[in-house]
Write a protein that holds these residues in place. Structure first.
Motif, PDB file in Angstrom:
ATOM      1  N   ALA A  44      43.494  41.809  29.184  1.00  8.42           N
ATOM      2  CA  ALA A  44      42.507  42.106  30.381  1.00  8.42           C
ATOM      3  C   ALA A  44      41.196  42.459  29.942  1.00  8.42           C
ATOM      4  O   ALA A  44      41.172  43.287  28.565  1.00  8.42           O
ATOM      5  N   ARG A  50      38.820  49.523  32.062  1.00  9.56           N
ATOM      6  CA  ARG A  50      39.673  48.652  32.558  1.00  9.56           C
ATOM      7  C   ARG A  50      40.382  49.377  33.694  1.00  9.56           C
ATOM      8  O   ARG A  50      40.660  50.656  33.730  1.00  9.56           O
ATOM      9  N   GLY A 210      37.091  48.355  36.630  1.00  9.78           N
ATOM     10  CA  GLY A 210      37.600  46.989  36.120  1.00  9.78           C
ATOM     11  C   GLY A 210      37.138  45.860  36.789  1.00  9.78           C
ATOM     12  O   GLY A 210      37.111  44.855  36.292  1.00  9.78           O
ATOM     13  N   MET A 211      36.875  46.111  38.106  1.00 10.19           N
ATOM     14  CA  MET A 211      35.952  45.191  38.755  1.00 10.19           C
ATOM     15  C   MET A 211      34.728  44.582  38.249  1.00 10.19           C
ATOM     16  O   MET A 211      34.565  43.423  38.480  1.00 10.19           O
ATOM     17  N   GLU A 214      35.844  42.296  35.516  1.00  7.52           N
ATOM     18  CA  GLU A 214      36.441  41.087  36.153  1.00  7.52           C
ATOM     19  C   GLU A 214      35.541  40.073  36.752  1.00  7.52           C
ATOM     20  O   GLU A 214      35.455  38.933  36.752  1.00  7.52           O
ATOM     21  N   TRP A 215      34.489  40.706  37.353  1.00  6.63           N
ATOM     22  CA  TRP A 215      33.365  39.890  38.107  1.00  6.63           C
ATOM     23  C   TRP A 215      32.562  39.281  37.033  1.00  6.63           C
ATOM     24  O   TRP A 215      31.874  38.166  37.153  1.00  6.63           O
ATOM     25  N   SER A 217      33.309  38.534  33.837  1.00  5.97           N
ATOM     26  CA  SER A 217      33.960  37.458  33.343  1.00  5.97           C
ATOM     27  C   SER A 217      34.111  36.202  34.263  1.00  5.97           C
ATOM     28  O   SER A 217      33.948  34.911  33.645  1.00  5.97           O
TER      29      SER A 217
END
Length: 445
Positions: A44, A50, A210-211, A214-215, A217
């Motif tokens: 991830a 993370r 981790g948001m 993720e956003w 990415s």
């Protein structure tokens, strides 16, 4: 592994490392129209920022909050479209609990220091004056200063702060921010952090830190970039004159090539990959690590109410276990008002300086029983993991930041990113990635 393979020979840039520095770099290149892929060893993205999930609740593995006032990070969050409503403020501030079990709250207003009864009045006035001196200054001017005292502690003593203020306020609070209870950081970096704290509350994204990864990415992919997860990089190949990276060797035996390579990994990994390629950069990499460990618990009932972090202002340990420095029931902030559990509690110990995380779960239990003897810890708390960061960040002693490697290397198409080129914070990572993207973009026709 994820996303599609880059087209052979046509890739503009490979970014090694999918932490916040690497992701910020890849995002900048992708939106500039450059073809880019990120190679991340973990399954991830995010690196030290993370988040994992437990029964529908976010559980951060390391860093727990970020300062909303970080300028380059704030710009990235706006650019990727992360809604402001999802940046949940630690609105209740910090609660300091001393060795007698007395709890005192430091609020989040700009004059909170003047009302904090955990400091003698002269120290409160000194804190207010110091905050007023730094709050309006630019990040660049604050970080440019690093050698007017041999450490943060020495600087605070020279400013007239008492032992009670240093041990009961600055050490508990900035010990966890710096991951260094010795307060050995250079004063310029301390003043930068103090200014960020004075400009507004820290925040936790609604789905954990981790948001952000993720956003970012998702924004990279939407702009045409690719991210390959579970793809460790084993080495870098150079041409005969050691002037150009010709290939990036992955753990599964592939050799990928691109016009440019950005190395966005922590210092130990950078030293390994740069061996025999650029010894001058290796010599300038920071080597003194700040380390920490975080224990996570799922609670059937809340331990406390309010959107606060709780700081252990008692320097003593409970028995032979580690010193628990910080406790935060993060779901109070990310899931305010949720009636049902689990309620996620994170507890951190700063292990810098030879400390250990052995016995952290037990130490948290002992501390909670002392703080809240009426809470049925054994019946209500489920340990769900301990995560250690041996090299969470480097220790920015006096002169260290001035000696760091810059983004350029002796190899023309190899650029450095990461907080090891700036300062050891989320802002340092993000700003370094953005800078690396600008350099690569400028080098392209």
């Amino acid at each position: 592994m994820s996303d599609t393979e880059p087209r052979p020979g046509g890739l503009d840039c490979i970014v090694v490392g999918g932490g916040l520095a690497g992701l910020a770099c890849a995002y900048g290149l992708a939106v500039a129209g450059r073809s880019v892929t990120v190679l991340e060893a973990d399954e991830a993205p995010g690196g030290r920022a993370r988040t994992v999930w437990h029964r529908g609740r976010p559980v951060d593995r390391g860093f727990q909050t970020l300062f909303r006032a970080y300028p380059r990070t704030r710009r990235l969050l706006k650019d990727i479209g992360l809604p402001r409503r999802d940046l949940r403020p630690v609105a209740g501030g910090a609660v300091f609990i001393d060795g007698e079990g007395t709890a005192r709250r430091l609020g989040t207003s700009k004059v909170a220091g003047l009302a904090f009864d955990g400091l003698p009045r002269p120290d409160r006035l000194r804190l207010a004056a110091l905050g007023a001196r730094v709050v309006g200054r630019s990040v660049e001017s604050l970080l440019a200063e690093d050698d007017d005292a041999p450490s943060t502690e020495a600087y605070l003593r020279a400013e007239g702060f008492s032992d009670a203020a240093i041990d009961g306020f600055f050490r508990p609070l900035f010990g966890v921010i710096l991951l260094d209870r010795d307060l050995s950081a250079d004063p310029g970096y301390f003043r930068f952090l103090l200014a960020m704290l004075a400009r507004g509350p820290s925040v936790i994204p609604s789905d954990g830190l981790g948001m952000v990864a993720e956003w970012t990415s998702a924004a990279i992919r939407q702009a045409g970039g690719t991210i390959q997860l579970g793809t460790p990089v084993e080495g870098l190949d150079v041409d005969a004159d050691a002037r150009r990276i010709t290939g990036v060797r992955t753990g599964d035996g592939r050799v990928l090539s691109a016009r440019h390579v950005v190395l966005a990994v922590e210092a130990p990994a950078a030293a390994r990959l740069l061996a025999g390629i650029d010894d001058d950069v290796i010599a300038r990499l920071p080597t003194r690590a700040a380390s920490s460990a975080t224990a996570a618990f799922a609670l059937r009932r809340p331990l406390y109410t309010g959107r606060s972090i709780v700081l252990n202002a008692d320097g003593r340990r409970d028995g032979d276990g580690p010193h628990v420095d910080l406790v935060c029931q993060t779901t109070n902030i990310t899931r305010p008002g949720a009636p049902d559990g689990p309620h996620i509690l994170l507890a951190q110990t700063v292990t810098t300086g030879g400390g250990t995380s052995d016995g952290l779960v037990e130490a948290v239990g002992a501390l909670v029983r002392r703080w809240a003897p009426g809470y049925d810890w054994d019946g209500l708390a489920e340990p769900i993991g301990v995560h250690e960061h041996a090299f969470a960040q480097y220790r920015p002693g006096v002169g260290v930041r001035r000696g760091l490697p810059g983004p350029r290397t002796r190899v023309g198409n190899l650029i450095m990113a990461g907080d090891l080129t700036t300062h050891p914070s989320i802002e340092g990572a993000v700003s370094s990635g953005a800078r690396a993207a600008e350099i690569v973009d400028a080098l392209m026709p």
